[in-house]
Design a protein around this motif. Sequence first.
Motif, mmCIF file in Angstrom:
data_model
loop_
_atom_site.group_PDB
_atom_site.id
_atom_site.type_symbol
_atom_site.label_atom_id
_atom_site.label_comp_id
_atom_site.label_asym_id
_atom_site.label_seq_id
_atom_site.Cartn_x
_atom_site.Cartn_y
_atom_site.Cartn_z
ATOM 1 N N GLN A 1 123.747 17.265 -74.643
ATOM 2 C CA GLN A 1 123.293 16.384 -75.864
ATOM 3 C C GLN A 1 124.594 15.890 -76.380
ATOM 4 O OE1 GLN A 1 120.472 16.106 -76.786
ATOM 5 N NE2 GLN A 1 119.544 17.585 -75.286
ATOM 6 N N ARG A 2 125.503 16.163 -76.180
ATOM 7 C CA ARG A 2 126.645 15.392 -76.894
ATOM 8 C C ARG A 2 127.004 14.092 -76.005
ATOM 9 N NH1 ARG A 2 131.524 19.690 -77.651
ATOM 10 N NH2 ARG A 2 130.571 21.030 -79.283
ATOM 11 N N LYS A 3 126.829 14.169 -74.575
ATOM 12 C CA LYS A 3 126.929 13.085 -73.779
ATOM 13 C C LYS A 3 125.963 12.141 -74.126
ATOM 14 C CE LYS A 3 129.320 15.002 -69.988
ATOM 15 N NZ LYS A 3 130.236 14.226 -69.883
ATOM 16 N N LEU A 4 124.718 12.384 -74.319
ATOM 17 C CA LEU A 4 123.516 11.731 -74.787
ATOM 18 C C LEU A 4 123.964 10.846 -75.818
ATOM 19 C CD1 LEU A 4 120.934 11.178 -73.286
ATOM 20 C CD2 LEU A 4 119.726 12.884 -74.545
ATOM 21 N N GLU A 5 124.253 11.721 -76.995
ATOM 22 C CA GLU A 5 124.446 11.072 -78.123
ATOM 23 C C GLU A 5 125.728 9.994 -77.912
ATOM 24 O OE1 GLU A 5 123.812 10.723 -81.543
ATOM 25 O OE2 GLU A 5 122.721 12.304 -80.522
ATOM 26 N N MET B 1 119.974 -1.775 -64.820
ATOM 27 C CA MET B 1 121.159 -2.692 -64.885
ATOM 28 C C MET B 1 121.490 -2.929 -66.417
ATOM 29 S SD MET B 1 122.701 -4.096 -62.621
ATOM 30 C CE MET B 1 122.796 -2.897 -61.324
ATOM 31 N N ASN B 2 120.652 -2.673 -67.451
ATOM 32 C CA ASN B 2 121.063 -2.594 -68.647
ATOM 33 C C ASN B 2 121.451 -1.190 -69.265
ATOM 34 O OD1 ASN B 2 118.747 -1.408 -68.717
ATOM 35 N ND2 ASN B 2 117.871 -2.920 -70.310
ATOM 36 N N SER B 3 121.674 -0.203 -68.123
ATOM 37 C CA SER B 3 122.373 0.962 -68.744
ATOM 38 C C SER B 3 123.388 0.777 -69.314
ATOM 39 C CB SER B 3 122.200 1.850 -67.325
ATOM 40 O OG SER B 3 123.438 2.781 -67.428
ATOM 41 N N PRO B 4 123.603 1.715 -70.341
ATOM 42 C CA PRO B 4 125.051 1.548 -71.085
ATOM 43 C C PRO B 4 126.163 2.009 -69.800
ATOM 44 C CG PRO B 4 123.561 2.985 -72.419
ATOM 45 C CD PRO B 4 122.887 2.575 -71.084
ATOM 46 N N GLU C 1 127.002 15.732 -64.840
ATOM 47 C CA GLU C 1 128.264 15.941 -65.595
ATOM 48 C C GLU C 1 128.326 17.244 -66.425
ATOM 49 O OE1 GLU C 1 129.804 11.424 -65.865
ATOM 50 O OE2 GLU C 1 129.472 12.666 -67.613
ATOM 51 N N ALA C 2 127.365 17.275 -67.134
ATOM 52 C CA ALA C 2 127.331 18.367 -67.958
ATOM 53 C C ALA C 2 127.370 19.821 -67.448
ATOM 54 C CB ALA C 2 126.078 18.510 -68.955
ATOM 55 N N LEU D 1 120.506 9.764 -67.249
ATOM 56 C CA LEU D 1 120.154 11.157 -67.440
ATOM 57 C C LEU D 1 120.604 11.939 -66.485
ATOM 58 C CD1 LEU D 1 116.814 10.783 -69.173
ATOM 59 C CD2 LEU D 1 118.802 11.288 -70.459
ATOM 60 N N LYS D 2 120.308 11.695 -65.175
ATOM 61 C CA LYS D 2 120.631 12.613 -63.878
ATOM 62 C C LYS D 2 122.211 12.553 -64.115
ATOM 63 C CE LYS D 2 119.698 13.183 -59.380
ATOM 64 N NZ LYS D 2 120.813 12.571 -58.678
ATOM 65 N N LYS D 3 122.874 11.735 -64.239
ATOM 66 C CA LYS D 3 124.460 11.525 -64.291
ATOM 67 C C LYS D 3 124.874 12.515 -65.261
ATOM 68 C CE LYS D 3 128.288 8.811 -63.772
ATOM 69 N NZ LYS D 3 128.948 7.769 -64.364
#
Lengths: 409, 409
Positions: B163-167, B1-4, B200-201, B194-196
């Motif tokens: 990695q960019r998406k994570l960033e 729920m506190n996911s960005p 997407e990646a 992370l799965k998402k």
Amino acid sequence: MNSPYSGESASPYSSDQSIGVPSPPTVVAAFNRPYDAIHHDGPYINILEQPQSKFRFRYKSEMVGTHGQLKADRAEKNRAAFPTVKLSKWNSGPAVIRLTLYTAEDNINQRKRHVHELSGKNCNKETGICEVVVDEKSDYTAVFQNLGIIHIAKRDTREIIKQRKLEELMTLARVRKPHHSNEEIRRSITPTDLKKIDEEAEEEAKSMDLNKVVLRFQAFQYDKNIESYRPITLPVDSDVVFNLKNATTGELKIVRMSACSAPCTGGTEIWLLVEKVRRNNVHIKFFELDENDREVWKAYGEFADADVHHQYAIVFRTPRYRVTNLSTSVRVKVQLERPTDKDTSEALDFTYLPDSLKRPRINLENTLEEGKPHFSDLPPAKRFNISSYTNEAIDLSNNSKLPLVFVNS
Amino acid sequence: MNSPYSGESASPYSSDQSIGVPSPPTVVAAFNRPYDAIHHDGPYINILEQPQSKFRFRYKSEMVGTHGQLKADRAEKNRAAFPTVKLSKWNSGPAVIRLTLYTAEDNINQRKRHVHELSGKNCNKETGICEVVVDEKSDYTAVFQNLGIIHIAKRDTREIIKQRKLEELMTLARVRKPHHSNEEIRRSITPTDLKKIDEEAEEEAKSMDLNKVVLRFQAFQYDKNIESYRPITLPVDSDVVFNLKNATTGELKIVRMSACSAPCTGGTEIWLLVEKVRRNNVHIKFFELDENDREVWKAYGEFADADVHHQYAIVFRTPRYRVTNLSTSVRVKVQLERPTDKDTSEALDFTYLPDSLKRPRINLENTLEEGKPHFSDLPPAKRFNISSYTNEAIDLSNNSKLPLVFVNS
DNA sequence: ATATGGGGAATCCCCACAG
DNA sequence: TAATGGGGAATCCCCGTGC
């Protein structure tokens, strides 16, 4: 000073055959034919079916699924045959025939273990070595079906060779100092040894031809006394197997030819579609055989580097035939020839025609537009050889050495 | 729920422009021409020189030494020009123009940051992004000399995008929760996030076309208040740059043609040497322009798949001209055409000749050997078009669809 | 489907030339 | 003596064809 390299024998490879097993056999064959070994009293390996000489090596990345096996040289499309060897002059029970890939230097004594691996039934996934058991039931004959040759990437070769050398060195040290622990053995290898191995591996990797191999066969028997296998024959090498997917060893082939006859005076432009050739490593040979199939004449098609288009097409001019006053046409042969290995493509028929200048001249100039050169501007050999609209050939590459007939505005 | 990801805005990309800097600009341009932005009150970026449309992308492994830079589209060989942009309607001091590679979807709104990188002066080695400062002295104009496009290997794209998406996600979270520690930020990313990202990646990597890019320009200014850069223009995309070393986007070219005229009745066999084409993605177009350069006629050369030899040669037959009762020859054009992107090669001149049947027939049969077909066996269009010894074309490929004229024994 | 063959795409390496 | 451009070698991927 206690380096394994500093033992009495100059090279670790010269240790006697009777101990180090089942590490790969390293003594090279002094013979390649069974009759060469007649003076040798013991059993020997007899190659009944040589492998085919052209075969596509596959990279590990291509090892998903299967891609067909190495066949025998004389295999027909319907009746497949496979590399086959027989252990002769032997009847002392089951034996193992080991097949390992070696390099293909002309001088057998320079051959080394190849980095490429064998794949398929009976092949060890780690070592790439193939071993099959033969016995009385199989008439001591091994048929190697299902062999593939795995092409190890060039970038990996140095490290693989280095690891093998290290392995060898440690095996040797263990043999020399059976009472030492593994740890001691490892420590007995000096930095100097390592450096030497590095250098040797570098050198070997650099000089190893990844597009040819030979199959080296050797027979072993389990010896209860030493609780391991020991060789019972000298090794024997097969004929060379060349990688089919390679411009320097692959198959030469003329796929299509724009014309298969031309006047005996030569100079006719002909276009060829060919399989992967290298511009500096291909000739177009015209030759004539007498009734006994002896070559009585040959000459080469003329072309410049720029006439070889991306390894797949060659535009060349026919050579003059040995006689230019023919009254009837003569049938000769054409084929591709590769200087480096003297290999040739299948030969095609080609017909030399009587000198066209002796035939009636036909004036077609009225069909030409103004601004185009007249036939008489062309060199004699071209003057008659094609009618107006096929005589034209334009060349848009700016480095062609041949004169243009017409130039587009 | 506190996911960005679970913030109020559906996509992390839709956050307002005024905060996230200097992370890459992500809002896409609504315009591509300065005059499109006239209604927009603020400063904008004006592309003075578009990049050339064909350029060879280089792999990292090719980055030893240098291989020439991306020029302007209208650069001449002697007078080089480079991609150039100007920051217009701006006079508030030095600004940074950032250049980033984006994908080249037709729909600008679907464009994403590209995995490929820029190399050269002013380019960041880590990010592959290029930034230059403009000011009054430079007339707020940036000339991008020395740009290279680094081709990222396909196998690496997925991980890079991930990695960019994570960033991005972490940056976003930091903006939302400025009081949290890095550790907390990291932990706020859930396995679902992370799965998402992974998915997407995966998807983005799969759909990303590695053979085209656009240059996306955007201007920034340092803002003392927030102690970082903030955008002062919307981003603007250049025209598409295609990778030259690629059969689907590279340059179409006829290198050599075996004949540049043929009878208007069509059916003449002609050989072409071409640069890298794909058999199913190339046509040979004959066309005619009127005095106003309007196309008044077109037709296509006929060939089967098997007539395209390894992407480098095509053997085809000329189409019939729109009129077959010509009394004088007609000059038309020929060019290669690539269906997928409608691109064409330079057009060459080609001449249609009056129907050969109307010209006197010449009997050359006496020069033919027995066993060969007579001219009259050939289709009319072939009957006259070349004299005996060049009319022959042999085809050794066993899958050719075209009838053979002669077959070698 | 699976076995075989083969074309060509993607990646990488290196040469020739014009400074 | 590095900058430019380009050909092709080495590696990898995947398709059509015939069980």
